[in-house]
Design an enzyme around this catalytic site. Sequence first.
Site, PDB file in Angstrom:
ATOM      1  N   GLU A  63      37.222  41.682  47.842  1.00  0.00           N
ATOM      2  CA  GLU A  63      38.274  42.684  47.681  1.00  0.00           C
ATOM      3  C   GLU A  63      37.811  44.071  48.109  1.00  0.00           C
ATOM      4  O   GLU A  63      38.436  45.074  47.768  1.00  0.00           O
ATOM      5  CB  GLU A  63      38.766  42.692  46.230  1.00  0.00           C
ATOM      6  CG  GLU A  63      39.465  41.385  45.873  1.00  0.00           C
ATOM      7  CD  GLU A  63      39.905  41.311  44.431  1.00  0.00           C
ATOM      8  OE1 GLU A  63      41.046  40.877  44.199  1.00  0.00           O
ATOM      9  OE2 GLU A  63      39.125  41.662  43.535  1.00  0.00           O
ATOM     10  N   TYR A 110      46.509  61.537  26.857  1.00  0.00           N
ATOM     11  CA  TYR A 110      45.334  61.168  27.651  1.00  0.00           C
ATOM     12  C   TYR A 110      45.690  60.205  28.767  1.00  0.00           C
ATOM     13  O   TYR A 110      45.056  60.208  29.823  1.00  0.00           O
ATOM     14  CB  TYR A 110      44.235  60.602  26.740  1.00  0.00           C
ATOM     15  CG  TYR A 110      43.631  61.688  25.899  1.00  0.00           C
ATOM     16  CD1 TYR A 110      42.668  62.538  26.423  1.00  0.00           C
ATOM     17  CD2 TYR A 110      44.067  61.904  24.592  1.00  0.00           C
ATOM     18  CE1 TYR A 110      42.131  63.571  25.666  1.00  0.00           C
ATOM     19  CE2 TYR A 110      43.534  62.936  23.823  1.00  0.00           C
ATOM     20  CZ  TYR A 110      42.568  63.767  24.375  1.00  0.00           C
ATOM     21  OH  TYR A 110      42.064  64.783  23.620  1.00  0.00           O
TER      22      TYR A 110
END
Length: 210
Positions: free
Chosen positions: A73, A119
């Site tokens: 990948e 966050y």
Amino acid sequence: MNERELREQIALQGKSIFDRGLTFGTSGNISAKLGDEILITPTNTCMGRIDPDRISRLGPDGNLRSGDKPSKEAFLHLSMYRSRPNELAIVHLHSTYSVAVSCLADVDPSNVLPPITAYYVMRVGTLPLIRYFPPGDETLAEAVEVQSKHARSVLLANHGPVVSGKSLDAAVAATEELEETAKLFLLLKGQATRFLDCDQCRELEQRFPN
């Protein structure tokens, strides 16, 4: 950070990710830029047992310069670096909750997860879904390159997240934040939930620019 330090950091982060159950078997891969080249974990390597000396070193053309055969990948990483040249590291996992969300039929493909926490907005932001491609299908690279021009993280359908960062630590932290947010999303599914509104998200983006 010199090459030796970067190799050791990749191995250290890989072990941390594996030990905490964020990946398993030989799934997932990590890369980091080294000048105009990249270091990336080799194919069929357990993230918990990365040998720093065997990490693959690729040229800007994607050709192997040294080390073991790279992850199959690697093309995902190269395509994201092309569209986000200022990013210095990428993490791709098959983390359980993120993969579960990637399989849902009723998510918004332009931005899969809602702004549940500050966050998440700060570290991940927008998360587009990329349609399903078979493993190793290099036509996926074009889709990743297009979508990542506007987002530092993408979610591959029925596969998992690909997350970039301005450092290896930042990419890992964003990946962890995404996984925890995916978990929260599934826990809250079907419940009346208060997400951050547009103004709150805009304020975070202004105070903590990418």
